[in-house]
Design a protein around this motif. Structure first.
Motif, short mmCIF file in Angstrom:
data_model
loop_
_atom_site.label_atom_id
_atom_site.label_comp_id
_atom_site.label_asym_id
_atom_site.label_seq_id
_atom_site.Cartn_x
_atom_site.Cartn_y
_atom_site.Cartn_z
N MET A 95 0.97 -1.24 -0.09
CA MET A 95 0.03 -0.02 -0.01
C MET A 95 0.90 1.06 0.08
N TRP A 96 1.79 1.36 0.74
CA TRP A 96 2.66 2.76 0.92
C TRP A 96 3.50 2.80 -0.29
N GLU A 97 3.96 1.39 -0.62
CA GLU A 97 5.13 1.70 -1.76
C GLU A 97 4.59 2.06 -3.44
N ILE A 98 3.35 1.32 -3.40
CA ILE A 98 2.79 1.51 -4.96
C ILE A 98 1.42 2.28 -4.98
N GLY A 99 1.16 2.69 -3.70
CA GLY A 99 -0.23 3.39 -3.56
C GLY A 99 -1.30 2.84 -3.93
N LYS A 100 -1.42 1.25 -3.79
CA LYS A 100 -2.44 0.35 -3.92
C LYS A 100 -3.49 0.62 -2.94
N SER A 101 -4.60 0.67 -3.07
CA SER A 101 -5.77 0.42 -2.12
C SER A 101 -5.48 -0.46 -1.08
N TRP A 102 -5.73 -0.11 0.32
CA TRP A 102 -5.67 -1.42 1.36
C TRP A 102 -6.45 -2.33 1.09
N ASP A 103 -7.68 -2.50 0.59
CA ASP A 103 -8.41 -3.46 0.32
C ASP A 103 -7.54 -4.39 -0.75
N THR A 329 -6.01 6.29 -6.74
CA THR A 329 -4.97 6.43 -5.59
C THR A 329 -3.63 7.00 -6.33
N PRO A 330 -2.60 7.53 -5.70
CA PRO A 330 -1.61 8.11 -6.17
C PRO A 330 -0.76 7.03 -7.09
N LEU A 331 -0.01 7.51 -8.28
CA LEU A 331 0.44 6.72 -9.05
C LEU A 331 2.06 6.67 -8.56
N PRO A 332 2.49 5.48 -8.72
CA PRO A 332 3.92 5.14 -8.19
C PRO A 332 5.22 5.70 -9.19
N GLU A 333 4.76 5.64 -10.29
CA GLU A 333 5.92 6.24 -11.46
C GLU A 333 5.96 7.79 -11.59
N GLU A 334 6.82 8.42 -11.07
CA GLU A 334 7.14 9.60 -11.12
C GLU A 334 6.87 10.45 -12.55
N LYS A 335 6.98 9.81 -13.57
CA LYS A 335 6.88 10.22 -14.74
C LYS A 335 5.50 9.82 -15.54
N LYS A 336 4.60 9.48 -14.87
CA LYS A 336 3.51 8.82 -15.38
C LYS A 336 2.51 9.91 -15.50
N PRO A 337 2.45 11.09 -14.72
CA PRO A 337 1.52 12.15 -14.94
C PRO A 337 1.75 12.90 -16.22
N LYS A 338 3.30 12.90 -16.56
CA LYS A 338 3.40 13.84 -17.75
C LYS A 338 3.17 13.16 -18.87
N TYR A 339 3.41 11.67 -18.65
CA TYR A 339 3.12 10.87 -19.83
C TYR A 339 1.71 10.84 -20.44
N ILE A 363 -4.62 16.98 -12.43
CA ILE A 363 -3.55 16.36 -11.86
C ILE A 363 -2.87 17.01 -10.64
N ASP A 364 -3.03 16.31 -9.58
CA ASP A 364 -2.40 17.00 -8.18
C ASP A 364 -1.00 16.06 -7.79
N ARG A 365 0.03 16.35 -8.33
CA ARG A 365 1.33 15.63 -7.95
C ARG A 365 1.09 13.98 -8.46
N SER A 366 0.87 13.31 -7.72
CA SER A 366 0.99 11.74 -8.10
C SER A 366 -0.52 11.40 -8.45
N ILE A 367 -1.54 12.15 -8.12
CA ILE A 367 -3.06 11.61 -8.22
C ILE A 367 -3.57 12.26 -9.74
#
Length: 502
Positions: A95-103, A329-339, A363-367
């Motif tokens: 959950m913390w490392e890749i932003g996947k929902s807890w469920d 949820t937030p995207l783990p890849e930093e360049k993904k929003p720009k892509y 877009i808000d940072r990683s979301i």
């Protein structure tokens, strides 16, 4: 992650480390939360790992491959107990490392545990009865045996489950392994290091972390890898495979990219279909190889579908992965929003437009709030590429032949989904799709499970088949001991002395 697991030992790493940042930012800042670090292993470290695995296999004479299947099952059951005790910690790491929902994080770990249980049952069934055949005066004993050393490399989106879908069947069939962990999704594995060390014989499992070119390339160049279990892009797979000096000696099991289509027929029940399609498109932000990447909607319901679908997408809950009922949820890849922004710009250039204008593309940072692109065309990047993110192109069709042509011309062939009620149109699509994709889903999203079903693909989407039973065959080879029928008495005596034949 201060320790490395090599050749049955856990030792502090003395080289450089790579920081692990969560896709979750500190509130009101541009700073991601630092949640750990892992060894940036060198080519020399990586070669030590593959040599340790080769030594543990020892041409089939090592402790692990020499065990009976039932001895290996007993050890795997002990490992299962350890996973059960640590499943909450593993899920929190995901959950913390890749932003996947807890469920979904917890579901990934639980599903992996169930996969191991099903694999154990399949092995028991496989070896339940001796496979002895008598043909044309020849008696033969046939048994599936390990191949050697597997190099497992998996993606970030299912860092635990996807790793284990190649690792576990390979291990339980008697192979030894090197696990190359993904760039994102490393921390969840650290909890298992101690289990691997305490439960398995030395060298059976070795773990490599760090930059891909610095690790995978030197491992392959040794020529010591017998099986390559890889889940990622076809481009990366092709590059890595070329490093092996004896490619004909390398057995492959590849799960590669996909561009799965969702076909919506003119008589589809839109209200019923949309929740299933949204789940198929946007579960874990669309970061799944099985996600629906392109929607093809019949012209008669196109406008109604686009409107209803866009409204439903805009109503999805965005937030932190621990929030209840969160969908985006937030995207783990930093360049993904720009892509994603590049895909939007390209689509607009070719006549597309964002049709969920309430929130689409914010877009808000990683979301990244999901984007629905209407009037999509085959020339657009968002249609041609596997986006692996929260963006959905919708194309219009008038004749089912247009849909068939689109699927046939695709470079990928993992799955497809059809939504509708007309048996003639569905049958026409099915009869085309089954020769172009590995699985066709009717009124259901594309998915991997249940794990007992074959998971494979055509074209650039896969090589080899993964399911609970198919994987056992992929990571083993049938060995045959034969003798003339008139020498059956000798064969029986040999059987009493041979561990392989007993």
């Amino acid at each position: 992650m201060k320790n490395v697991l090599l050749d049955g030992t856990l030792k502090p790493y003395k080289g450089n480390f790579i920081n692990v940042y969560s896709p979750i930012y500190y509130q009101g800042t541009q700073e991601r939360a630092l949640i750990g670090s892992y060894p940036d292993m060198t080519p020399e470290d990586s070669i030590k790992a593959i040599k340790a695995a080769k030594k543990a296999f020892n041409n089939g004479k090592g402790e692990w491959p020499s065990m009976t299947p039932y001895e290996r099952i007993n050890i795997m059951n002990k490992f299962l107990e350890g996973l059960e005790k640590n499943k909450i910690g593993i899920a929190k790491s995901i959950m913390w490392e890749i932003g996947k929902s807890w469920d979904d994080s917890l579901k990934e770990v639980v599903r992996t545990i169930e996969y191991i249980k099903d694999t154990i049952k399949a092995v028991e069934d496989l070896y339940k009865n001796k496979n002895i055949k008598s043909v044309n005066g020849v008696n033969a004993y046939i048994k599936d045996t390990p191949i050697g050393v597997i190099l497992c490399s998996s993606p970030f989106n299912y860092p635990f489950n996807e790793t284990y879908t190649t690792l576990i069947p390979a291990l339980i069939m008697g192979n030894t392994a090197v696990m190359k962990l993904p760039h994102y999704g490393v921390v969840c594995h650290y909890i298992t290091y101690q289990l691997f060390k305490d439960i398995f014989p030395a060298g059976v499992i070795n773990v490599v972390t760090g930059d891909g070119p610095n690790t995978l390339k030197p491992i392959m160049e040794t020529g010591l890898v017998d099986i390559f279990g890889f889940i990622g892009t076809s481009k990366a797979a092709s590059t890595i495979i070329k490093y092996h000096p004896k490619p004909n000696a390398l057995k492959l099991c590849l799960g590669l990219e996909a561009n799965n289509v969702g076909v919506i027929l003119g008589d589809a029940n839109i209200q019923k279909a949309i929740p299933e399609i949204i789940s198929g498109c946007l579960s874990y932000n669309g970061q799944r190889c099985t996600a629906l990447k392109v929607l093809l909607v019949n012209e008669n319901i196109y406008e109604e579908f686009v409107k209803e679908f866009s409204n439903a997408v805009d109503n999805l809950k965005l937030g932190m992965p621990w929030e209840k009922s969160v969908k985006i949820t937030p995207l783990p890849e930093e360049k993904k929003p720009k892509y994603i922004e590049e895909l939007i710009d390209d689509a607009i250039q070719y006549g597309g437009s964002i049709c969920n204008k309430k929130r689409g593309g914010i877009i808000d940072r990683s979301i990244v709030s999901p984007i629905v692109i209407r009037d999509a065309k085959p020339c657009m990047r968002v249609v041609k590429e596997e986006q692996f993110g929260p963006i959905i192109p919708i194309m219009k069709w008038s004749s089912i032949s247009e849909v068939q042509e689109f699927v046939m011309n695709s470079n990928y062939g993992q799955q497809a989904a059809i939504f509708g009620e007309d048996p003639d149109l569905i049958a026409s699509a099915v009869d085309c799709f089954v020769f172009n994709v590995g699985r066709v889903n009717i009124n259901s999203q594309c998915q991997r499970g249940p794990d007992v079903l074959p998971f494979t693909g055509r074209k650039d989407s896969a090589q080899g088949t993964l399911s609970v039973t198919d994987a056992l065959k992929v990571f083993s080879i049938p060995s045959v001991v034969a003798i003339k029928s008139k020498e059956a008495g000798l064969f029986n005596k040999v059987s009493q002395k041979s561990k392989f034949l007993s």
